[in-house]
Enzyme design. Structure first.
Site, PDB file in Angstrom:
ATOM      1  N   LYS A 168      -7.319  -3.631   3.469  1.00  0.00           N
ATOM      2  CA  LYS A 168      -6.026  -3.027   3.787  1.00  0.00           C
ATOM      3  C   LYS A 168      -5.524  -3.572   5.118  1.00  0.00           C
ATOM      4  CE  LYS A 168      -8.064   1.198   5.761  1.00  0.00           C
ATOM      5  NZ  LYS A 168      -8.117   2.688   5.693  1.00  0.00           N
ATOM      6  N   PHE A 170      -2.968   0.393  -9.925  1.00  0.00           N
ATOM      7  CA  PHE A 170      -3.442  -0.801  -9.217  1.00  0.00           C
ATOM      8  C   PHE A 170      -4.848  -1.220  -9.634  1.00  0.00           C
ATOM      9  CE2 PHE A 170      -3.969   2.836  -6.188  1.00  0.00           C
ATOM     10  CZ  PHE A 170      -5.350   2.938  -6.216  1.00  0.00           C
ATOM     11  N   LYS A 175       0.869  -1.179   0.000  1.00  0.00           N
ATOM     12  CA  LYS A 175       0.000   0.000   0.000  1.00  0.00           C
ATOM     13  C   LYS A 175       0.906   1.230   0.000  1.00  0.00           C
ATOM     14  CE  LYS A 175      -3.905   2.168   2.342  1.00  0.00           C
ATOM     15  NZ  LYS A 175      -3.401   3.546   2.156  1.00  0.00           N
ATOM     16  N   ARG A 222     -16.948   0.913  -0.722  1.00  0.00           N
ATOM     17  CA  ARG A 222     -16.233   0.136   0.267  1.00  0.00           C
ATOM     18  C   ARG A 222     -16.619  -1.326   0.096  1.00  0.00           C
ATOM     19  NH1 ARG A 222     -12.583   2.577   3.249  1.00  0.00           N
ATOM     20  NH2 ARG A 222     -13.828   4.461   3.288  1.00  0.00           N
TER      21      ARG A 222
END
Length: 269
Positions: free
Chosen positions: A188, A112, A41, A182
């Site tokens: 994450k 990504f 990340k 979401r």
């Protein structure tokens, strides 16, 4: 509807018509991730390419040099504008400047996702790979995706990234079609949790006349005092009401306030 009312409505629509509906990760809580992939990340400024221009995650227009976006496609891309680990403030200063500087040479666009493209995750990434293979741009990179072998593999990779001052990992179910919002199919992982809030008040130390703490308002309207994590320079300079700040924390109190909260950085995007 009179002319003035029509003008206000059109102005309102124009302001909010640029909101970007992107994919947002949830937090990893030991869900079943068999067959998933992981990647670092990157702690930079998210950049959404709509086929014509670069926008932030909130839809704010960015002003990269023309040579930076040379050969960009007419289809959408989602990625991170980034330089190196532990360099957020510098990245933000470069990327958010409306007059692009030579320092954009230090920035790369790390892809990504390819929004609104048919097929699974790998097919979507292949679309970007094939494009830049025939339309090269040295500032563009496709973020490497690593297949997760097991929980130990995941933890080992996370620890390695953290040791190198990285922010954490993004893990993803590569079999899913593209979707926004979401999602439980994108997660994450960090060694801490973080969120954002708006500065609605400022507390000054009466003895030193320096910043003591910021009164932060969260999305759920809960407010709390954020007093840790500031540098001496930040305590001298202070912050403005309305500033959006990012902070880390470790769970919540019974009143819904972040525990052990500490300032990370200001968000201008």
């Amino acid at each position: 509807m009179n002319f003035f009312t029509k003008y206000i409505v059109l102005l309102f629509l124009s302001v909010f018509s640029f909101a970007v509906d992107l994919q947002k990760p949830k937090i990893y809580e030991e869900q079943n991730i068999k067959g998933w992939v992981m990647s670092e990340k990157l702690d930079g400024i998210r950049g959404y390419w709509d086929g014509k221009q670069l926008l932030t995650r909130k839809g704010k227009k960015l002003y990269p040099p023309k040579w930076f976006i040379k050969n960009f496609p007419d289809f959408e891309l989602d990625g991170e504008l980034w330089t190196k680990r532990d360099d957020f403030e510098n990245i933000q200063n470069i990327v958010m400047d409306q007059k692009p500087s030579k320092y954009w040479e230090n920035v790369t666009y790390n892809i990504f996702e390819v929004p609104n493209t048919k097929g699974d995750f790998f097919k979507r990434l292949d679309k970007a790979k094939f494009w830049f293979k025939t339309h090269p741009n040295k500032y563009v990179k496709i973020i490497k995706q690593i297949k997760i072998e097991d929980e130990n593999h995941l933890n080992f990779y996370l620890e390695d990234i953290i040791k190198k001052k990285g922010e954490g990992l993004i893990i993803k179910d590569p079999t899913k079609d593209y979707h926004t919002g979401r999602t439980p199919h994108v997660l994450k992982i960090k060694n801490f949790q973080d969120m954002e809030g708006i500065v609605v008040g400022i507390n000054i130390n009466e003895k030193t006349d320096l910043l003591k703490s910021l009164v932060i308002k969260l999305d759920n309207n809960i407010t709390f005092n954020l007093g840790n994590g500031f540098t001496k320079e930040q305590r001298i300079k202070g912050f403005k009401i309305g500033t959006v700040v990012n902070f880390k924390y470790y769970g919540f109190t019974k009143y819904g306030k972040p525990k052990f909260a500490s300032f990370i950085h200001e968000r201008k995007d």
